[in-house]
Design an enzyme around this catalytic site. Structure first.
Site, short mmCIF file in Angstrom:
data_model
loop_
_atom_site.label_atom_id
_atom_site.label_comp_id
_atom_site.label_asym_id
_atom_site.label_seq_id
_atom_site.Cartn_x
_atom_site.Cartn_y
_atom_site.Cartn_z
N ARG A 143 0.80 -1.23 0.00
CA ARG A 143 0.00 0.00 0.00
C ARG A 143 0.83 1.28 0.00
O ARG A 143 0.35 2.34 0.38
CB ARG A 143 -1.01 0.01 1.16
CG ARG A 143 -2.01 -1.13 1.08
CD ARG A 143 -3.08 -1.02 2.15
NE ARG A 143 -4.07 -2.07 1.98
CZ ARG A 143 -3.99 -3.27 2.55
NH1 ARG A 143 -2.96 -3.57 3.33
NH2 ARG A 143 -4.94 -4.16 2.35
N LYS A 165 3.36 11.34 -11.15
CA LYS A 165 2.46 10.53 -11.96
C LYS A 165 3.12 9.18 -12.23
O LYS A 165 4.24 9.13 -12.75
CB LYS A 165 2.15 11.22 -13.29
CG LYS A 165 1.07 12.27 -13.21
CD LYS A 165 0.69 12.72 -14.62
CE LYS A 165 -0.47 13.70 -14.60
NZ LYS A 165 -0.85 14.12 -15.96
N GLU A 207 9.62 17.76 -24.92
CA GLU A 207 9.07 18.19 -23.63
C GLU A 207 9.69 19.50 -23.18
O GLU A 207 9.04 20.34 -22.55
CB GLU A 207 9.27 17.10 -22.58
CG GLU A 207 8.51 15.80 -22.85
CD GLU A 207 7.00 15.91 -22.60
OE1 GLU A 207 6.53 16.99 -22.19
OE2 GLU A 207 6.30 14.91 -22.81
N LYS A 249 7.88 22.77 -14.39
CA LYS A 249 6.98 21.70 -13.97
C LYS A 249 6.70 21.78 -12.48
O LYS A 249 5.56 21.55 -12.05
CB LYS A 249 7.56 20.33 -14.31
CG LYS A 249 6.57 19.20 -13.98
CD LYS A 249 6.79 17.94 -14.74
CE LYS A 249 5.63 16.99 -14.54
NZ LYS A 249 5.80 15.71 -15.26
N GLU A 259 -3.89 17.18 -10.67
CA GLU A 259 -4.50 17.54 -11.95
C GLU A 259 -5.99 17.80 -11.84
O GLU A 259 -6.80 17.28 -12.60
CB GLU A 259 -4.24 16.44 -13.00
CG GLU A 259 -4.37 16.97 -14.43
CD GLU A 259 -3.87 15.98 -15.47
OE1 GLU A 259 -4.64 15.62 -16.36
OE2 GLU A 259 -2.69 15.58 -15.38
N ARG A 263 -2.79 21.68 -13.78
CA ARG A 263 -1.76 20.73 -14.19
C ARG A 263 -2.02 20.17 -15.58
O ARG A 263 -1.08 19.71 -16.25
CB ARG A 263 -1.66 19.59 -13.15
CG ARG A 263 -0.54 18.61 -13.47
CD ARG A 263 -0.19 17.71 -12.31
NE ARG A 263 0.84 16.75 -12.70
CZ ARG A 263 1.52 15.99 -11.86
NH1 ARG A 263 1.29 16.07 -10.57
NH2 ARG A 263 2.43 15.15 -12.31
N ASN A 267 -0.17 18.97 -20.55
CA ASN A 267 -0.54 18.06 -21.62
C ASN A 267 -0.62 18.75 -22.99
O ASN A 267 -1.29 18.23 -23.89
CB ASN A 267 -1.87 17.38 -21.30
CG ASN A 267 -1.72 16.36 -20.18
OD1 ASN A 267 -0.89 15.46 -20.26
ND2 ASN A 267 -2.51 16.50 -19.15
N HIS A 270 -0.50 16.59 -26.00
CA HIS A 270 -0.60 15.19 -25.58
C HIS A 270 -1.88 14.51 -26.04
O HIS A 270 -1.87 13.30 -26.26
CB HIS A 270 -0.45 15.09 -24.06
CG HIS A 270 0.97 15.26 -23.59
ND1 HIS A 270 1.72 16.35 -23.91
CD2 HIS A 270 1.76 14.46 -22.81
CE1 HIS A 270 2.93 16.23 -23.35
NE2 HIS A 270 2.97 15.10 -22.69
N HIS A 287 7.62 8.59 -27.58
CA HIS A 287 6.66 9.49 -26.94
C HIS A 287 6.92 10.95 -27.34
O HIS A 287 6.00 11.68 -27.72
CB HIS A 287 6.74 9.34 -25.42
CG HIS A 287 5.88 10.30 -24.67
ND1 HIS A 287 4.51 10.26 -24.68
CD2 HIS A 287 6.22 11.37 -23.88
CE1 HIS A 287 4.01 11.23 -23.93
NE2 HIS A 287 5.04 11.92 -23.44
#
Length: 385
Positions: A143, A165, A207, A249, A259, A263, A267, A270, A287
């Protein structure tokens, strides 16, 4: 929504005014999230700095997760630097295709086989795939346990290693299974970029350019002037783009960790880019390459809406092209396929397709307030169909 980037400019101001020396060995950017705060260490020879690693990875049990490409290059050096700790390793296949649920099982197997408890640390030694996957394992093992990011690609240094993320892909969508789980530290050793192939380096620059376009017009101008030094992999230029990107960032993550709103600006490109990756089978396009083409599509749509001028659109696309990145998606992807993937995007709300678009270079907005016809015309512009 035209002033959404104002808060970003304010948040970045205190970093820019400090004017860090370009000759310091290590630069540091803080991600200030209360009890979840951590630092991004940027410098050289960090992988072999035992005192730094022991300070940032204080656990006795350490699991290093890496891939088949990175392991022969850097795994032994990292294990040696960790010293007398109980260190286990898990080497996974390389590539976006490995970013799936069943790839997590070998990591869980090693953790359990070695009796790792809740005080252990996971260390992600690799690019974005390893960072996302190892972070998701850390978020779910017993957990939740601690982890540290040691990114080995430019894209991971400036983007995926920062912000918490984590997750894996599903055939129906990218990053659809995951969790927010902040690292305890990010260690960006610029020396690791020396082994990065040119194509991967260019993909990482997508990026970097993204941060300039979405909220940092001064950085955009700097990139236009200094792209040759960056691609020569000049150490000071690399340190600067990694630091500046991380500052951008960090400012956004601090304002919106999970987000809920702002945030989503991260993207830019994206929604289109993830559709390109999905439609091509997660692999043929890197990517960053897909995001580059996606940003060009966002620029063209923003110009079609008259939110930016034709000159601004051309300027943004020109920088992406100068970086050696694609400026168009594969022409065989139909508008229907684009829409199918884009409608699964996590930014969407209430059935509305929300896109990150521009109202000026350095001023991004998240909006569903655009004519559907404009989106369709943009998609058709790139399609053979």
């Amino acid at each position: 929504m035209g002033t959404q980037s104002d808060w970003l400019k304010i948040s970045l101001g205190h970093w820019r005014n400090q004017a860090l020396s370009t000759h310091t060995k290590t630069r540091r950017v803080e991600v200030a999230l209360g009890e979840r705060s951590y630092n991004i260490e940027i410098g050289q020879q960090l992988l072999t700095d035992s005192s730094l690693l022991h300070a940032l990875i204080p656990a006795n049990q350490v699991m290093v997760v890496t891939n088949e490409t990175i392991a022969p290059l850097y795994l032994d050096a990292l294990v040696k630097s960790l010293g007398t700790k109980q260190v286990a390793t898990c080497v996974l296949p390389d590539g976006e295709q490995a970013k799936r649920l069943d790839s997590m099982l070998p990591v869980f197997d090693e953790l359990l086989a070695n009796g790792f408890d809740r005080d252990c640390y996971l260390v992600a030694l690799g690019g974005g795939v390893i960072g996302d996957l190892a972070g998701f394992v850390a978020a779910t093992y017993q957990r939740g346990v601690a982890f540290v990011q040691i990114p080995t690609t430019l894209l991971a240094m400036v983007d995926s290693s920062v912000g918490g993320k984590t997750g894996v892909n599903h055939p129906c969508g990218k990053n659809m299974i995951g969790a927010f789980h902040q690292p305890k530290a990010v260690i960006a050793d610029l020396d690791l970029l020396s082994s990065l192939p040119d194509r991967e380096f260019r993909a990482g620059m997508a990026e970097v350019i993204k941060y300039a376009l979405l909220g940092d017009a001064a950085f955009l101008a700097w990139l236009e002037a200094h792209l040759p030094e960056v691609f020569a992999r000049d150490t000071e230029a690399l340190a600067y783009i990694v630091e500046r990107s991380c500052q951008n960032k960090a400012a956004i993550v601090q304002a919106d960790e999970k987000e809920a709103g702002q945030r989503a600006l991260l993207n830019l490109g994206h929604s289109f880019g993830h559709a390109i990756e999905g439609a091509t089978g997660y692999g043929p396009w890197l990517h960053g390459e897909a995001i580059a083409a996606g940003m060009c599509m966002a620029l063209r749509l923003s110009a079609r809406l008259s939110w930016i001028t034709a000159e601004e659109c051309a300027r943004g696309i020109a920088l992406i092209q100068r970086a050696g990145l694609p400026i168009e998606p594969p022409s065989q992807i139909t508008p229907e396929t684009f829409l199918d993937f884009m409608q699964r995007d996590k930014k969407n709300r209430g059935g509305q397709l929300r896109l990150v678009l521009l109202k000026g270079l350095g001023n991004a907005v998240v909006s569903a307030d655009y004519p559907e016809s404009a989106l369709l015309e943009t998609l058709q512009e790139y399609s053979d169909g």
